[in-house]
Design a protein around this motif. Structure first.
Motif: not given
Ligand code: HEC
Ligand code: HEC
Length: 421
Positions: A120-144
């Motif tokens: 489940s940590a891996a699943e949560l991590g996957k969501e974070l990896f794809y979440d653009k909210a982790l960037s300042i303008n909401g446009e970039v995620s790790c997956a970008t």
């Protein structure tokens, strides 16, 4: 163990020969001719026989040190894989093809299907990896920049493009199999995936957040994440440590061990074409495998026999028209050292090198032969350097276009047949 057993037999033969020699000297005409008393003959015999014993001792020390280094590496390898929930890969080094003997071809471990509590940590991590909210303008995620499906965990661009279209100085490396690297980044400056994951979120060019604290507060506003973190991490919930752990745990599942190469190593002789096997031999015989070794084809892989090595090398070792044409000497870099990159999924991760200036894999192979091995290709030779210890001015070894093509065919076998992750 086999070489230890070998040692016993060879050692025994050497001891027997030594004793025979001494016996011969003690009892021979030579000693008699010198008219030595028995004691004198024995001393004389031991003096002449001591060379054999010195050889024995050296041989013994050499074998013992070599064996214990190998054993320590193998134990570390096993412990590491077990702790991280990876299955131990088949150790069938290639015994099947006599032409490939002498090199230790290893295959990659796989994550155990049931990652237990970490799933489940891996699943949560996957969501974070794809979440653009982790960037300042909401446009970039790790997956970008690390597209798992399209570009083998990279972005297909020469160098990375982050928030507000800013362009960074280096090529995005693959996140696939990064879990096995002793150090992260082109120059190996981060020591773990957790340490690495801190970087991009607060890097002004990449995701641009002020601090990790900022990211945590942003996530706390999201009811879904509050719940999910509680489920995975219990009461501690959303913290910087848990955030980094989740992302890193996801990255530890991005392992691509189901390649034709791994199948071949495991004994499926049809997994590689004759041309690929030819390329595999070339890859070994000209010295690519001196650096690109172990299951990752990098000495920085902790799962290889070189777990003590950081796998850093100078690049380019030899300057040439290639280094000028593709600007390979990094500016502002004093040491010019880079981590030997893994060659897994290499067909998907163009463009190549830390500056992403080379689009074509065959060209990358030729550049490597000239700049790391001092070989010559049809059009380019290493610059003539003449100092006391070596010279590249004499006729260097030659890598033909056909050799390069064969190596490329072999490198193709290091990618999965289908994108599964
Ligand atoms: C703007 C593009 C960009 C974004 C966004 C980005 N990265 Fe990267 N990533 C890079 C570049 C470029 C490097 C190499 C930097 C260097 O070596 O100096 C890198 C390196 C890495 C590495 C090291 C791989 C290796 O083999 O050394 C990992 C792992 C990684 N990133 C994971 C992540 C994670 C996790 C995120 C999200 C939190 C992320 N990246 C966001 C561009 C990006
Ligand atoms: C002396 C060590 C060494 C040898 C020998 C060597 N390499 Fe490399 N290789 C490296 C390093 C270091 C890099 C990273 C260069 C950089 O910073 O861009 C690299 C990069 C590469 C890349 C590009 C990887 C990427 O993701 O962009 C390929 C492909 C490659 N090597 C293939 C080969 C082949 C094929 C050979 C044999 C002809 C070879 N290498 C020999 C050290 C070596």
């Amino acid at each position: 163990m086999t070489s230890l057993a070998g040692f016993h037999i060879v050692g025994l033969i050497v001891i027997l020969c030594g004793l025979l020699g001494i016996w011969f000297i003690v009892g021979s005409d030579l000693s008699k001719g010198l008219k030595l008393p028995l004691l004198g003959r024995i001393v004389f015999g031991i003096a002449l026989g001591s060379g054999v014993f010195a050889f024995m001792l050296k041989y013994f020390i050499f074998i013992t040190v070599e064996e214990s280094t190998k054993r320590r590496a193998a134990e570390f390898h096993k412990r590491f894989l077990a702790e991280q929930n990876y299955s131990i890969p088949p150790t069938t080094a290639i015994k099947i093809n006599p032409n490939l003997r002498g090199a230790n071809w290893q295959s990659l471990a796989q994550p155990v299907a049931n990652l237990k509590t970490n799933l489940s940590a891996a699943e949560l991590g996957k969501e974070l990896f794809y979440d653009k909210a982790l960037s300042i303008n909401g446009e970039v995620s790790c997956a970008t920049c690390h597209d798992i499906v399209k570009f083998g965990g990279t972005d297909g661009k020469p160098t990375a493009t982050g928030v507000f279209g800013q362009i960074g100085p280096r090529n995005s490396p693959s996140v696939k199999n990064a879990a096995f690297m002793k150090t992260q980044f082109w120059d190996g400056r981060a020591k773990s995936l957790e340490e690495q994951a801190k970087g991009p979120m607060t890097n002004p060019i990449e995701m641009g957040k002020q601090s990790l604290g900022d990211v945590v507060s942003r996530l706390k506003q999201d009811e879904y994440y509050a719940k999910a973190f509680n489920q995975v991490y219990g009461k501690t919930g959303i913290t910087e440590t848990n955030l980094l752990n989740a992302i890193a745990t996801y990255e530890r599942t991005l392992i691509t061990s189901d390649t034709p190469y791994d199948k071949y190593v495991a004994g499926d002789l049809k997994a590689l074409s004759p041309q690929q096997i030819k390329g595999m031999k070339k890859f070994y015989s000209i010295g690519c495998k001196n650096c690109h070794d172990g299951p990752d084809f990098s000495r920085a892989g902790v799962n290889s026999l070189y777990n003590g090595s950081d796998g850093l090398r100078i690049f380019p070792v030899y300057t040439s028209n290639y280094s000028r044409q593709y600007d390979l000497i990094e500016k502002n870099s004093k040491s010019r050292t880079f981590r030997i990159p893994s060659l897994r999924n290499i067909t998907e991760t163009a463009p190549y090198f830390h500056n992403g200036k080379v689009n074509n894999l065959e060209e990358a192979v030729k550049i490597m032969a000239v700049s790391q091995l001092g070989m010559a290709t049809k059009n380019v030779s290493p610059d003539c350097i003449n100092n006391n210890s070596f010279s590249t001015c004499n006729k260097p070894k030659y890598l033909s276009d056909d050799d390069a093509k064969d190596i490329v065919e072999f490198l193709k076998s290091l990618s999965q047949e289908k994108n599964k992750n």
